[in-house]
Design an enzyme around this catalytic site. Structure first.
Site, PDB file in Angstrom:
ATOM      1  N   THR A 276       0.845  -1.195   0.000  1.00 48.33           N
ATOM      2  CA  THR A 276       0.000   0.000   0.000  1.00 48.33           C
ATOM      3  C   THR A 276       0.875   1.236   0.000  1.00 48.33           C
ATOM      4  OG1 THR A 276      -0.106  -0.009   2.418  1.00 48.33           O
ATOM      5  CG2 THR A 276      -1.927  -1.082   1.244  1.00 48.33           C
ATOM      6  N   GLU A 332      -3.987   4.668   2.468  1.00 41.86           N
ATOM      7  CA  GLU A 332      -3.129   3.643   1.878  1.00 41.86           C
ATOM      8  C   GLU A 332      -3.757   3.146   0.591  1.00 41.86           C
ATOM      9  OE1 GLU A 332      -1.445   0.738   4.484  1.00 41.86           O
ATOM     10  OE2 GLU A 332      -2.225   1.737   6.258  1.00 41.86           O
TER      11      GLU A 332
END
Ligand code: ADP
Ligand code: RBF
Ligand code: MG
Length: 399
Positions: A276, A332
């Site tokens: 992420t 993220e």
């Protein structure tokens, strides 16, 4: 104080005043010590522990679940009551199976008994109603329900939420149920009539505030996250609240996030297999903007400043309640390749600017019991995002 069944049985339970009671021959002389909770004790002391209108409520819930829409369906009943709803589903919808959960083993046994008695089972069918596709699970925390119990095409909260605690507990239970649903599933909430005796009714719960931010659309209503809605009650026996789980949620105002990629917790790639790119929250509109967003999982299109094409992505705007790593909000972004196997980037791109056009909402953020459960759910989110983006409703940005 422990009560034994030989003590005087009141006309009405202290916690369920509207219920009618009659002492059971069966339970006379049975010590409550053999029963596992006060609720079990209460249930065991009476044989006619039923709301006068349980049958009408079961009919209304079954209609609202609309389980026959695809032929075969699996549903979750939360709150066994005395079995009217399980019976209705087992006897009328031959292609439907149900998992019936309740905090009380005695209540589940009562429900099973109703099924066994009323269905006039043929020889060979077992008395627990299992042959009719109803299974029972004692469970006083919805977190005990695992993905393999579902996925469900319908969930019925059967006069259950107000008994179990406050609005936070109710929101938790509904959220958990929604996560176990297939897109298109119905979620039906029915509570006991309000204000009749202490401990009964929905206790003044406002279900609009309980479902706000959850990926649920009122059936027949707008399909927009966070839509303003009037308080909703669930205590009309014949008119339960009915929601549908959309495959993805429209958001009222699609928004753009653009910020440099910073280092995160070092967990995404290594421990979870889902890298992420963490966007600098300070430069993503700041705290005021982030706190105005419902925390949860979104999908959209992402690209690095130096790239010319856009990629599908899922992103989590949240506080990662599964982990103890501080409760600051992070953004993220997992950028999706053409397939899970095909790696999109063979490198890190810390410090580069990423732009994300956020198009829809998938679900609220949750605390998962384990890392594998979180990863399984993220895989499902990725699938839902792919479907939503492939549907054509969220066109790839042009430049
Ligand atoms: P961190 O905890 O520092 O955010 P992760 O383990 O989450 O690290 O990995 C994210 C980093 O991996 C990104 O910052 C980026 O540099 C790189 N990366 C490579 N491929 C991807 C991808 N498909 N999506 C997101 N980040 C990726
Ligand atoms: N963390 C949670 O604690 N709960 C979640 O529900 C959750 N959902 C996520 C969904 C997606 C699609 C992604 C990419 C991340 C999610 N996370 C969630 C954040 C996750 O915990 C985080 O990415 C890793 O811990 C690495 O920092
Ligand atoms: Mg990361």
């Amino acid at each position: 104080m422990r009560r034994v069944a030989s003590a005087a049985v009141p006309d009405a339970c202290s916690t369920r005043p509207r219920y009618r009671h009659r002492r059971s021959e069966r339970t006379r002389g049975v010590s409550s010590r053999s029963l596992s909770s006060d609720r079990d004790d209460l249930v065991a002391q009476c044989t006619e522990c039923a709301l006068p209108n349980e049958r009408a409520r079961a009919d209304a819930i079954a209609r609202a679940l609309d389980l026959r829409r695809d032929g075969y369906a699996r549903c979750l009943i939360v709150g066994a009551e005395t079995g009217a709803l399980a019976l209705r589903i087992a006897s009328e919808d031959a292609a439907c199976t149900a998992l019936c959960v309740d905090a009380s083993a005695a209540q589940l046994a009562r429900c099973a008994e109703t099924l066994g008695k009323t269905l006039a089972l043929d020889a060979g069918e077992d008395v627990l109603g299992n042959a009719r596709g109803v299974r029972f699970l004692r469970c006083d925390d919805m977190r005990a329900l695992k993905p393999y119990h579902g996925p469900f095409d319908g969930v019925a909260f059967n006069a259950h939420l107000a008994d179990r605690g406050g609005e936070d507990e109710a929101r938790d239970a509904v959220t958990r149920a929604v996560l176990l649903c297939k897109p298109g599933a119905r979620v039906v909430i029915s509570e006991r009539e309000r204000g009749v005796g202490e401990g009964t009714g929905d206790g003044g719960m406002d279900f609009a505030s309980i479902v706000r931010g959850l990926p649920l659309a009122r059936v027949g209503g707008a399909k927009e996250l966070g839509e303003a809605s009037a308080p909703m009650r669930a205590d009309d026996d014949e008119n339960p609240l009915v929601f549908v789980v959309p495959s993805a949620f429209e958001i009222a105002k699609p928004f753009v996030l653009e910020a440099p990629v910073v280092t995160g917790f070092g967990r995404g790639s290594k421990q979870m297999g889902v890298p992420t790119a963490n966007l600098d929250p300070e430069l993503c509109g700041g705290e005021a903007f982030l706190s105005s967003l419902p925390l949860g999982v979104y999908f959209g299109w992402a690209k690095l400043a130096m790239e010319s094409s856009w990629h599908e992505c899922v992103l989590n705007v949240g506080k990662r309640p599964t982990f103890v790593d501080g409760d600051g909000a992070t953004i993220e972004v997992h950028v999706m390749g053409a397939s899970d196997a095909a790696k999109l980037y063979e490198r890190d791109f810390y410090g580069e600017t990423m732009r994300v056009e956020v198009r829809g909402f998938i679900r609220p953020e949750m605390r998962f019991e384990s890392l594998p459960e979180l990863v399984t759910r993220i895989r499902a989110d990725i699938g839902l995002a792919r479907n939503a983006l492939a549907s054509g409703a969220h066109a790839r940005p042009s430049a």
